[in-house]
Design a protein around this motif. Structure first.
Motif, PDB file in Angstrom:
ATOM      1  N   ALA A 252     -71.541  28.337  16.776  1.00  0.00           N
ATOM      2  CA  ALA A 252     -70.317  27.847  17.409  1.00  0.00           C
ATOM      3  C   ALA A 252     -70.667  27.400  18.823  1.00  0.00           C
ATOM      4  N   ASN A 253     -69.988  26.398  19.311  1.00  0.00           N
ATOM      5  CA  ASN A 253     -70.164  25.956  20.690  1.00  0.00           C
ATOM      6  C   ASN A 253     -69.073  26.597  21.531  1.00  0.00           C
ATOM      7  N   VAL A 254     -69.468  27.267  22.616  1.00  0.00           N
ATOM      8  CA  VAL A 254     -68.520  27.954  23.486  1.00  0.00           C
ATOM      9  C   VAL A 254     -68.827  27.612  24.945  1.00  0.00           C
TER      10      VAL A 254
ATOM     11  N   TYR B 160     -57.995  27.933   9.638  1.00  0.00           N
ATOM     12  CA  TYR B 160     -59.281  27.929   8.943  1.00  0.00           C
ATOM     13  C   TYR B 160     -59.092  27.314   7.564  1.00  0.00           C
TER      14      TYR B 160
ATOM     15  N   LEU C   4     -67.935  36.948  18.231  1.00  0.00           N
ATOM     16  CA  LEU C   4     -68.672  35.877  18.889  1.00  0.00           C
ATOM     17  C   LEU C   4     -69.813  36.527  19.658  1.00  0.00           C
TER      18      LEU C   4
ATOM     19  N   THR D 243     -74.487  27.645  22.867  1.00  0.00           N
ATOM     20  CA  THR D 243     -74.382  27.882  21.430  1.00  0.00           C
ATOM     21  C   THR D 243     -74.289  29.380  21.210  1.00  0.00           C
TER      22      THR D 243
ATOM     23  N   LYS E  59     -63.074  38.658  13.991  1.00  0.00           N
ATOM     24  CA  LYS E  59     -63.886  37.549  14.483  1.00  0.00           C
ATOM     25  C   LYS E  59     -64.811  38.097  15.560  1.00  0.00           C
TER      26      LYS E  59
ATOM     27  N   SER F  25     -73.168  32.624  18.146  1.00  0.00           N
ATOM     28  CA  SER F  25     -73.073  32.972  16.738  1.00  0.00           C
ATOM     29  C   SER F  25     -71.646  33.433  16.470  1.00  0.00           C
ATOM     30  N   LEU F  26     -71.033  32.887  15.436  1.00  0.00           N
ATOM     31  CA  LEU F  26     -69.658  33.224  15.077  1.00  0.00           C
ATOM     32  C   LEU F  26     -69.643  33.869  13.696  1.00  0.00           C
TER      33      LEU F  26
END
Length: 123
Positions: free
Chosen positions: A72-74, A51, A100, A82, A98, A84-85
């Protein structure tokens, strides 16, 4: 301008916040290790992530932590989505969390971070 205090990740990124330094953003580089995590719905493999704590990239810097909230793309079930991170890293202990979230489901994993040395970009 950088201020270094006693503590594990206590590099305070003031250069990125000062108006006169807009041409050159100061960034902290961290490497974080996360173990395998899973819920009934999701699985996340163990990973080592780098990071770059850059306020221009959406990171927030406080006296106690670095944090990020954004998209975030997952890939979930073979489909790109798409999500949320949310990331929070303690500047004193290096502990990281973290989370997700997507479509009402979420997965949280805790890990540890350390400061990286860099020879190229300015950290």
């Amino acid at each position: 301008m950088r201020v270094i205090r006693n503590g594990f990740l206590s590099l305070l990124v003031l250069g990125a916040l000062a108006p006169e330094s807009r041409a050159q953003t100061t960034v902290a580089a961290l490497e974080c290790d996360f173990p395998t995590a899973s819920t009934d719905d999701w699985n996340m493999a163990a990973s080592t992530l780098q990071y770059y704590i850059d306020t221009a990239g959406g990171w927030k810097v406080s006296e106690d932590s670095f944090s990020f909230d954004g998209p975030a793309n997952v890939t979930i079930g073979g489909k790109d989505r798409t999500a949320s991170l949310s990331i929070s890293i303690s500047r004193q202990s290096g502990k990281a969390t973290k989370t997700l979230s997507s479509e009402g489901k979420s997965l949280t994993v805790s890990g540890e971070c350390k400061k990286m040395e860099s020879a190229g970009r300015k950290f």
